[in-house]
Design an enzyme around this catalytic site. Structure first.
Site, PDB file in Angstrom:
ATOM      1  N   LYS A 170      -9.189  -0.104   7.751  1.00 33.17           N
ATOM      2  CA  LYS A 170      -7.934  -0.755   7.330  1.00 33.17           C
ATOM      3  C   LYS A 170      -6.741   0.150   7.631  1.00 33.17           C
ATOM      4  O   LYS A 170      -5.689  -0.319   8.092  1.00 33.17           O
ATOM      5  CB  LYS A 170      -7.993  -1.097   5.840  1.00 33.17           C
ATOM      6  CG  LYS A 170      -6.724  -1.750   5.270  1.00 33.17           C
ATOM      7  CD  LYS A 170      -6.516  -3.163   5.781  1.00 33.17           C
ATOM      8  CE  LYS A 170      -5.190  -3.763   5.315  1.00 33.17           C
ATOM      9  NZ  LYS A 170      -5.163  -4.146   3.905  1.00 33.17           N
ATOM     10  N   LYS A 238       2.648   1.908   1.484  1.00 33.26           N
ATOM     11  CA  LYS A 238       1.543   2.472   0.691  1.00 33.26           C
ATOM     12  C   LYS A 238       0.321   2.705   1.575  1.00 33.26           C
ATOM     13  O   LYS A 238      -0.312   3.760   1.535  1.00 33.26           O
ATOM     14  CB  LYS A 238       1.187   1.509  -0.450  1.00 33.26           C
ATOM     15  CG  LYS A 238       0.019   1.954  -1.323  1.00 33.26           C
ATOM     16  CD  LYS A 238      -0.732   0.774  -1.920  1.00 33.26           C
ATOM     17  CE  LYS A 238      -1.437  -0.018  -0.857  1.00 33.26           C
ATOM     18  NZ  LYS A 238      -2.659  -0.725  -1.259  1.00 33.26           N
TER      19      LYS A 238
END
Lengths: 292, 292
Positions: A170, A238
């Site tokens: 990811k 983030k």
């Protein structure tokens, strides 16, 4: 099969709904408990804590925001670790740190609880339609056991490797997006400064080596200086911080990801954190005097 | 219609051959005159200078390396400007400075000679197969007149706008490639440092917002640390310098293009300038200790 689902956010709520629609028995929990109500009306049971949700579950799915949130849900007071049975599987579908993932998997393993990291891409639209791309880390045998459950939420489901491998994949996805979008943003800014007909420019450059999902789907935002969701700047930032931490620990050098994280931090501090991530073009437009 | 073609390089030679195949009468010239021979054997006439090649031509195509080369061919001693007839059209298919393009178009206009800038993308393969993408700047009426000629060399032929617009569009194309390839390179480096199965990673990230031509076609080079052509680093670096000069003059700010130009300058100085442009991954691999 009994499923616990913790985290009824923009992603988690429709994912849990898809599990209900697929016929699974689902118990839901959310920190703000009002968010459980819609799922309850759709047939889910409600639990007051992660531990209680996990108590009867074969598969415990976590879908919250960041590393500390997952740590609180799993390791904290009334957390999954305190409620789950030996033999259960925790599937963390949040996007968090690969290193923290491995630490939690080790803590769960001491109680004979398996853990998979299974972050997703495809956004809220993919969550609603059950077409998410799911990148999975953890033991292959455990993956095979929960694969049908994942299949109710996603379309492309790939087992990458051991614990943390899903989260690292990811991170790679978000790094590639950072570079791709920046390339598109810089190209759009040069064309705008030259007063080109940008529709024709897009037509000319979209068929070759410059082609990308970002060029096809986000150049318009950048040209209009309007960034509807999409995927939030603050979440991408983030994710890039996770990528940069992971890179720092492994010795990988990511100059463009670092640049983009800084630009995004600036956007967030100015109140643009809820815009789509293509808003990195806003910074370049401003630096180039296009927003004056 | 009489065509002059100046520049028998990797791109120009097959492009001229496609004009011959389409039935045009073509006169060729190249600074190193031996390069004219193959075209001559295929039916082209040869001329000793750009001026002589241009003398009888309706359309004068220039396909050389860089801004000073085009300036020498058009403005220099025995150049096109000295030989071409009023009413002729100069089509510059090199990739050069938009500002220099506009200056040359003005000089030619004084002798009633039109000029189009028509840089291409698609590489030597596209040049051979006649499938180039051609981005055109100049007057629309002039574009319409030479469009059939361009159609013998390319597939996607787009008139963007006034003089220089084709060159600026090519610059945009190269800027987007810089960002896209860097994103892919950084993603690949993080995955390699984490010892992931990169085939599975590519499978997982290729279907979503990270998708690009570069990811599909150049990630393999980066993973193998082997960069067969493709498109040369030294040509991409030249194109990025044009883009950065153009940006500087217009006030556009391109941080990633600037970074990539510097990394490519380093590669060139170390002898890697003839590798494919995906070799920017070589620098990140080295910085990350992957090539030790």
């Amino acid at each position: 099969m009994q499923i616990a689902f913790i985290g009824m956010g923009t992603m988690g709520a429709p994912m849990a709904a898809n599990l209900l629609n697929a016929g699974y028995s689902v118990t839901v929990h959310n920190r703000n408990r009002e968010r459980e109500i819609a799922l309850s009306e759709a047939g889910a049971m409600r639990a007051a804590t992660p531990a209680k949700a996990a108590a009867a579950a074969d598969v415990i799915i976590v879908c919250v925001s960041d590393t500390p949130d997952v740590e609180a849900v799993i390791l904290g007071e009334n957390g999954v670790l305190q409620g789950a049975r030996a033999g259960a599987v925790v599937v963390d579908m949040s996007t968090i740190s690969p290193a923290a993932t491995r630490a939690m998997a080790a803590a769960l393993a001491e109680k004979d609880i398996d853990m998979l990291d299974a972050p997703v891409s495809g956004g809220s639209e993919g969550a609603q339609q059950g077409t998410l791309s799911i990148m999975v880390g953890g033991e292959a045998a455990v993956f095979e056991r929960v694969k049908p459950v994942l299949g109710a939420m996603g379309k492309t489901i790939t087992h990458i490797g051991p614990s943390g491998a899903g989260q690292t994949t990811k991170a790679i996805n978000q790094i590639i997006i950072a570079g791709t979008y920046m390339g598109v943003a810089e190209g759009m800014v040069l064309g705008l400064k030259a007063n080109l007909d940008m529709e024709k420019v897009l037509q000319a450059v979209s068929g070759g080596a410059a082609a990308s999902w970002g060029l096809s789907n986000r150049a318009g935002n950048m040209l209009n200086n309007s960034y509807p969701l999409g995927f939030r700047v603050k979440l991408h930032a983030k994710d890039l911080r996770i990528a940069l931490d992971t890179a720092r620990n492994s010795g990988a050098v990511l100059p463009v990801a670092a640049l983009v994280e800084q630009l995004e931090a600036g956007l967030i501090s100015r109140g643009f954190g809820d815009e789509d991530v293509s808003a990195m073009a806003r910074v370049l437009r401003e630096a180039s005097g296009l927003n004056e």
